[in-house]
Write a protein that holds these residues in place. Structure first.
Motif, short mmCIF file in Angstrom:
data_model
loop_
_atom_site.label_atom_id
_atom_site.label_comp_id
_atom_site.label_asym_id
_atom_site.label_seq_id
_atom_site.Cartn_x
_atom_site.Cartn_y
_atom_site.Cartn_z
N ALA A 1 0.92 -1.18 -0.04
CA ALA A 1 -0.22 -0.06 0.05
C ALA A 1 0.70 1.19 0.11
N HIS A 2 0.87 2.14 -1.11
CA HIS A 2 1.54 3.33 -1.12
C HIS A 2 0.52 4.39 -1.39
N ARG A 3 1.07 5.42 -0.54
CA ARG A 3 0.08 6.45 -0.70
C ARG A 3 0.27 7.48 -2.13
N SER B 1 -1.27 10.51 -4.47
CA SER B 1 -1.99 11.82 -4.45
C SER B 1 -3.09 11.71 -5.34
N PRO C 1 -5.45 8.52 -6.03
CA PRO C 1 -5.71 6.86 -6.10
C PRO C 1 -6.57 6.35 -7.54
#
Length: 62
Positions: free
Chosen positions: A2-4, A6, A8
Protein backbone atom coordinates in the motif's frame (compact mmCIF):
# COMPACT_ATOMS: atom_id res chain seq x y z
CA UNK A 1 1.93 -3.07 -0.94
CA UNK A 2 0.00 0.00 0.00
CA UNK A 3 1.63 3.19 -1.20
CA UNK A 4 0.07 6.55 -0.63
CA UNK A 5 -0.57 8.40 -3.87
CA UNK A 6 -1.99 11.82 -4.50
CA UNK A 7 -4.64 10.50 -6.90
CA UNK A 8 -5.71 6.91 -6.09
CA UNK A 9 -8.19 6.72 -8.97
CA UNK A 10 -5.52 7.73 -11.48
CA UNK A 11 -3.08 5.28 -9.92
CA UNK A 12 -5.63 2.47 -10.33
CA UNK A 13 -6.27 3.44 -13.97
CA UNK A 14 -2.51 3.37 -14.58
CA UNK A 15 -2.19 -0.08 -12.98
CA UNK A 16 -5.02 -1.44 -15.12
CA UNK A 17 -3.51 0.09 -18.27
CA UNK A 18 -0.09 -1.35 -17.43
CA UNK A 19 -1.57 -4.79 -16.74
CA UNK A 20 -3.42 -4.67 -20.07
CA UNK A 21 -0.17 -3.87 -21.92
CA UNK A 22 1.66 -6.70 -20.17
CA UNK A 23 -1.16 -9.14 -20.99
CA UNK A 24 -1.24 -8.06 -24.65
CA UNK A 25 2.53 -8.57 -24.88
CA UNK A 26 2.22 -12.03 -23.30
CA UNK A 27 -0.47 -13.00 -25.83
CA UNK A 28 1.66 -11.79 -28.75
CA UNK A 29 4.65 -13.75 -27.47
CA UNK A 30 2.56 -16.89 -26.94
CA UNK A 31 1.03 -16.59 -30.40
CA UNK A 32 4.46 -16.22 -31.98
CA UNK A 33 5.56 -19.43 -30.25
CA UNK A 34 2.38 -21.33 -31.10
CA UNK A 35 1.31 -21.51 -27.47
CA UNK A 36 -2.42 -21.71 -26.81
CA UNK A 37 -3.88 -18.77 -24.92
CA UNK A 38 -7.09 -18.81 -22.89
CA UNK A 39 -8.70 -15.46 -22.31
CA UNK A 40 -10.19 -15.46 -18.84
CA UNK A 41 -12.74 -12.69 -18.44
CA UNK A 42 -15.07 -14.15 -15.83
CA UNK A 43 -17.75 -15.18 -18.31
CA UNK A 44 -16.90 -18.88 -17.90
CA UNK A 45 -17.01 -20.68 -14.55
CA UNK A 46 -13.69 -21.80 -13.08
CA UNK A 47 -14.73 -25.44 -13.41
CA UNK A 48 -15.32 -25.00 -17.15
CA UNK A 49 -11.90 -23.38 -17.56
CA UNK A 50 -10.36 -26.30 -15.66
CA UNK A 51 -12.12 -28.67 -18.06
CA UNK A 52 -10.63 -26.87 -21.08
CA UNK A 53 -7.15 -27.03 -19.55
CA UNK A 54 -7.57 -30.72 -18.67
CA UNK A 55 -8.76 -31.49 -22.20
CA UNK A 56 -5.79 -29.63 -23.68
CA UNK A 57 -3.24 -31.57 -21.60
CA UNK A 58 -5.02 -34.95 -21.68
CA UNK A 59 -2.88 -36.34 -24.56
CA UNK A 60 0.26 -35.71 -22.51
CA UNK A 61 -1.07 -37.38 -19.37
CA UNK A 62 -1.93 -40.78 -20.85
Amino acid sequence: MAHRVSDPERAQRNRVARDRLVAEDAVRAADSLGVRVLEIDGSIAAEAVADVVAEHFAPYLV
